[in-house]
Design a protein around this motif. Structure first.
Motif, PDB file in Angstrom:
ATOM      1  N   MET A  86      -0.940  -2.365  -9.813  1.00 25.26           N
ATOM      2  CA  MET A  86      -0.111  -1.709 -10.345  1.00 25.26           C
ATOM      3  C   MET A  86      -1.158   0.192 -11.132  1.00 25.26           C
ATOM      4  SD  MET A  86       1.800  -1.759 -13.800  1.00 25.26           S
ATOM      5  CE  MET A  86       0.704  -1.807 -14.850  1.00 25.26           C
ATOM      6  N   THR A  87      -0.900   1.207  -9.844  1.00 20.17           N
ATOM      7  CA  THR A  87      -2.366   2.281 -10.596  1.00 20.17           C
ATOM      8  C   THR A  87      -2.194   2.033 -12.202  1.00 20.17           C
ATOM      9  OG1 THR A  87      -1.115   3.274  -8.863  1.00 20.17           O
ATOM     10  CG2 THR A  87      -1.857   4.758 -10.227  1.00 20.17           C
ATOM     11  N   PHE A  88      -3.529   2.806 -12.369  1.00 25.66           N
ATOM     12  CA  PHE A  88      -4.080   2.405 -13.905  1.00 25.66           C
ATOM     13  C   PHE A  88      -3.539   4.371 -14.246  1.00 25.66           C
ATOM     14  CE2 PHE A  88      -6.902   2.994 -17.199  1.00 25.66           C
ATOM     15  CZ  PHE A  88      -5.940   2.179 -17.811  1.00 25.66           C
ATOM     16  N   TYR A  89      -2.909   4.022 -15.421  1.00 21.38           N
ATOM     17  CA  TYR A  89      -2.840   5.955 -15.488  1.00 21.38           C
ATOM     18  C   TYR A  89      -3.489   5.844 -17.710  1.00 21.38           C
ATOM     19  CZ  TYR A  89       0.925   6.313 -12.444  1.00 21.38           C
ATOM     20  OH  TYR A  89       1.478   6.407 -11.352  1.00 21.38           O
ATOM     21  N   ASP A  90      -3.748   6.489 -17.859  1.00 15.54           N
ATOM     22  CA  ASP A  90      -4.786   6.869 -19.303  1.00 15.54           C
ATOM     23  C   ASP A  90      -5.600   6.240 -19.618  1.00 15.54           C
ATOM     24  OD1 ASP A  90      -4.461   8.242 -21.747  1.00 15.54           O
ATOM     25  OD2 ASP A  90      -2.777   9.479 -21.232  1.00 15.54           O
ATOM     26  N   ARG A  91      -5.224   5.615 -21.259  1.00 14.58           N
ATOM     27  CA  ARG A  91      -5.816   4.803 -21.868  1.00 14.58           C
ATOM     28  C   ARG A  91      -7.206   4.805 -21.603  1.00 14.58           C
ATOM     29  NH1 ARG A  91      -2.019   2.791 -23.636  1.00 14.58           N
ATOM     30  NH2 ARG A  91      -0.544   1.301 -22.651  1.00 14.58           N
ATOM     31  N   GLY A  92      -7.507   6.407 -21.595  1.00 10.86           N
ATOM     32  CA  GLY A  92      -9.060   7.400 -21.919  1.00 10.86           C
ATOM     33  C   GLY A  92     -10.035   6.974 -23.188  1.00 10.86           C
ATOM     34  N   ASP A  93      -9.104   7.049 -24.124  1.00  7.12           N
ATOM     35  CA  ASP A  93      -9.960   6.507 -25.244  1.00  7.12           C
ATOM     36  C   ASP A  93     -10.066   5.190 -25.690  1.00  7.12           C
ATOM     37  OD1 ASP A  93      -9.528   9.343 -26.561  1.00  7.12           O
ATOM     38  OD2 ASP A  93      -7.333   8.709 -27.490  1.00  7.12           O
ATOM     39  N   GLU A  94      -9.280   4.539 -25.190  1.00  9.49           N
ATOM     40  CA  GLU A  94      -9.424   3.044 -25.318  1.00  9.49           C
ATOM     41  C   GLU A  94     -10.878   2.069 -24.081  1.00  9.49           C
ATOM     42  OE1 GLU A  94      -5.925   4.460 -24.460  1.00  9.49           O
ATOM     43  OE2 GLU A  94      -5.128   3.599 -25.842  1.00  9.49           O
TER      44      GLU A  94
ATOM     45  N   LYS B  84      -2.511  -4.663 -21.407  1.00 12.57           N
ATOM     46  CA  LYS B  84      -3.490  -4.911 -21.997  1.00 12.57           C
ATOM     47  C   LYS B  84      -4.627  -5.184 -20.622  1.00 12.57           C
ATOM     48  CE  LYS B  84      -0.981  -7.710 -24.268  1.00 12.57           C
ATOM     49  NZ  LYS B  84       0.015  -7.452 -23.607  1.00 12.57           N
ATOM     50  N   THR B  85      -3.843  -5.798 -20.335  1.00 12.38           N
ATOM     51  CA  THR B  85      -4.678  -6.878 -19.119  1.00 12.38           C
ATOM     52  C   THR B  85      -4.601  -5.762 -17.695  1.00 12.38           C
ATOM     53  OG1 THR B  85      -3.434  -8.399 -18.682  1.00 12.38           O
ATOM     54  CG2 THR B  85      -4.246  -8.386 -16.732  1.00 12.38           C
ATOM     55  N   GLU B  86      -4.435  -4.247 -17.629  1.00 10.86           N
ATOM     56  CA  GLU B  86      -4.632  -3.866 -16.617  1.00 10.86           C
ATOM     57  C   GLU B  86      -5.796  -2.522 -16.845  1.00 10.86           C
ATOM     58  OE1 GLU B  86      -3.674  -3.155 -13.324  1.00 10.86           O
ATOM     59  OE2 GLU B  86      -2.098  -4.817 -13.410  1.00 10.86           O
ATOM     60  N   LEU B  87      -5.660  -2.791 -18.223  1.00 13.80           N
ATOM     61  CA  LEU B  87      -6.933  -2.258 -19.173  1.00 13.80           C
ATOM     62  C   LEU B  87      -7.610  -2.411 -19.299  1.00 13.80           C
ATOM     63  CD1 LEU B  87      -8.024   0.082 -21.485  1.00 13.80           C
ATOM     64  CD2 LEU B  87      -7.210  -1.721 -23.492  1.00 13.80           C
ATOM     65  N   THR B  88      -8.189  -3.499 -19.219  1.00 13.43           N
ATOM     66  CA  THR B  88      -9.293  -4.872 -19.137  1.00 13.43           C
ATOM     67  C   THR B  88     -10.019  -5.153 -18.148  1.00 13.43           C
ATOM     68  OG1 THR B  88      -8.048  -6.408 -20.709  1.00 13.43           O
ATOM     69  CG2 THR B  88     -10.101  -7.012 -19.568  1.00 13.43           C
ATOM     70  N   LYS B  89      -9.262  -4.712 -16.764  1.00 12.64           N
ATOM     71  CA  LYS B  89      -9.455  -4.886 -15.775  1.00 12.64           C
ATOM     72  C   LYS B  89     -10.072  -3.600 -15.143  1.00 12.64           C
ATOM     73  CE  LYS B  89      -6.384  -8.325 -13.924  1.00 12.64           C
ATOM     74  NZ  LYS B  89      -5.789  -9.072 -12.985  1.00 12.64           N
ATOM     75  N   GLU B  90      -9.772  -2.423 -15.854  1.00 14.76           N
ATOM     76  CA  GLU B  90     -10.432  -1.888 -15.387  1.00 14.76           C
ATOM     77  C   GLU B  90     -11.124  -1.711 -15.477  1.00 14.76           C
ATOM     78  OE1 GLU B  90     -10.304   2.462 -13.981  1.00 14.76           O
ATOM     79  OE2 GLU B  90      -8.816   0.966 -13.280  1.00 14.76           O
ATOM     80  N   PHE B  91     -11.678  -1.102 -17.334  1.00 12.39           N
ATOM     81  CA  PHE B  91     -13.029  -2.109 -17.722  1.00 12.39           C
ATOM     82  C   PHE B  91     -14.328  -2.591 -17.383  1.00 12.39           C
ATOM     83  CE2 PHE B  91     -15.928  -3.941 -20.873  1.00 12.39           C
ATOM     84  CZ  PHE B  91     -16.627  -2.679 -21.653  1.00 12.39           C
TER      85      PHE B  91
END
Length: 460
Positions: free
Chosen positions: A1-9, A35-42
């Motif tokens: 899935m494409t990752f969108y936004d969450r820049g502040d996080e 949450k998982t996409e944010l964690t993986k992106e980081f």
């Protein structure tokens, strides 16, 4: 899935990782919010160990965790007898290298062994503290994360260095995904809400009608049974909760109305409502001028646009959808969709109000929300922090331009809002999908803002 936004996080996590010393970050929120996409992106290209817990026996969970650690360090898998040994092993390895260690679906570990937080406390105090590594605990069970990680009674209380409560996208954020013009984007958002998974299931090269039929009204589609699946993962007996959500979605918003629609007595109903609030499936609202703790004029709303759509249009019509989904769309959904979207439009207008406040075009207001008393209701009321100024706004998702009648009605209702001094300053705003009648802008004072979709498109 494409990752969108969450820049502040991401910025918060990156700052923690780049700073001196260790970090324990807690990432939590409702299911499907990303949450998982944010964690993986980081984690990305950073040196990391990512462990996804599963609903398995404690022994198998521990084995897989240790295997992940050993795999990263190209080490022989050691024999481990308990979680204390597993975290000791991880601690020995972190002494040699700065890492991101992410444990996803952490509540599954706690389900099998409620002593896990105590083992982690010891690990943080004795081993993580002496490193520059970051440990991320991620979980969808909000109640477990708040009690077992963030709560006062948790062994981990006071150890976290940061937390991210991941929320669904607001409309402004969701527009990065929704490739429709503003009017159709608002309609679409009223169906999917801001949950990233739901947003990305729609094909925005197709009309909204086609997306609803393909992604929601098809018995083989993921979203057809999604709310029932979500409830079953959180609750053992979801039937009564389903009834309550359907009642709220179909306009029964006060406790008395919900009780009447579901035949659930007030005592048990209160507990069910508390549980649904804890799961973030509903929200409680009081007039913006009232105290949230003291006011008895509470209303409940389904906290997610998709769930509100599903419980209003899908759940009551499941049998018909199985037989003739197109008939349900044309006969039930399409004629009633404008009324459904009107509520979403109010929330989008609130976002526009906040944008104008931030840019100094209105201002400043510290609280913005709905107001009602008796038969009177105002879509948006803004309260100034020094109590000398108030904002009144109405939002109309109608096919006809707004005229002088609404101006008069809003002025009359504003006089009945008891707040602030008699000499308070008043600002007014009107939002309209279909614009305004000719000459209205010339007939109102400078204290009025008239905002059609074109103006909102610029603001948002």
């Amino acid at each position: 899935m494409t990752f969108y936004d969450r820049g502040d996080e991401l910025d918060g996590l990156e700052t923690a990782f780049e700073s001196q010393g260790h970090d324990l970050y807690v990432v939590y929120g409702r299911r499907r919010v990303g949450k998982t996409e944010l964690t993986k992106e980081f984690c990305g290209d950073r040196p990391h160990i990512y462990f996804l817990a599963a609903q398995e026996t404690e022994h198998r969970q521990r084995e897989k965790f240790v295997e992940k650690v050993a795999e990263y360090f190209d080490d022989r898998v050691p024999r481990i007898d308990g979680w204390d040994d597993a975290f000791d092993y991880l601690g020995e390895k972190l002494a040699t290298e700065q890492l991101v260690v992410a444990i996803d679906e952490f509540p599954y570990l706690v389900e099998e062994n409620d002593s896990i937080p105590s083992y982690l406390q010891s690990f943080v105090d004795k081993q993580l503290q002496g490193t520059d590594s970051i440990l991320i605990l991620c979980g969808s069970s909000v109640s477990t994360m708040e009690s077992e990680v963030l709560g006062h009674e948790s062994p981990l209380y006071g150890r976290r260095t940061g937390q991210i409560d991941v929320q669904p996208f607001a409309f402004q954020q969701a527009r990065d995904v929704i490739a429709y013009d503003l009017e159709e984007a608002i309609r679409s958002y009223a169906v999917t809400g801001g949950t990233p998974m739901y947003l990305t299931l729609f094909d925005y090269e197709l009309p909204l009608k086609k997306n609803i039929q393909a992604q929601i009204l098809s018995p083989t589609a993921v979203l057809y049974n999604e709310p029932e699946f979500l409830l079953r993962t959180e609750l053992r007996s979801p039937a009564r909760y389903m009834s309550i959500l359907e009642a709220i979605a179909t306009g029964h918003t006060t406790p008395n109305e919900i009780s009447g629609a579901t035949s659930i007595d007030a005592g048990p109903l209160s507990k069910y409502l508390q549980t649904l609030r804890r799961l973030r499936l509903i929200g409680r609202e009081v007039p913006v001028t009232a105290s949230a703790k003291q006011s008895k004029r509470s209303r409940y709303q389904v906290a997610d646009e998709f769930l509100r759509f599903w419980f209003r249009f899908v759940e009551p019509n499941r049998s018909s959808i199985e037989e003739a989904p197109a008939v349900v769309y044309e006969g039930t959904i399409e004629p009633n969709l404008p009324d459904h979207v009107a509520t979403t439009f109010e929330d989008v207008c609130q976002e526009a109000i906040w944008e104008k406040i931030r840019h100094g075009e209105l201002g400043p207001y510290s609280e913005v929300g709905r107001w009602w008393y008796g038969e009177d209701e105002i879509d948006i009321v803004g309260l100034a922090p020094d109590a000398d100024r108030i904002l009144f706004a109405e939002c109309k998702w109608t096919s006809e331009p707004v005229g002088h009648a609404l101006v008069s009605q809003l002025r009359e209702k504003a006089e009945r809002v008891r707040w602030g001094p008699d000499a308070r300053d008043e600002e007014f705003a009107l939002f309209s999908k279909s614009g305004f009648v000719d000459g209205l802008a010339d007939d109102v004072s400078d204290s009025w803002s008239l905002l059609g979709l074109n103006e909102m498109d610029v603001i948002l």
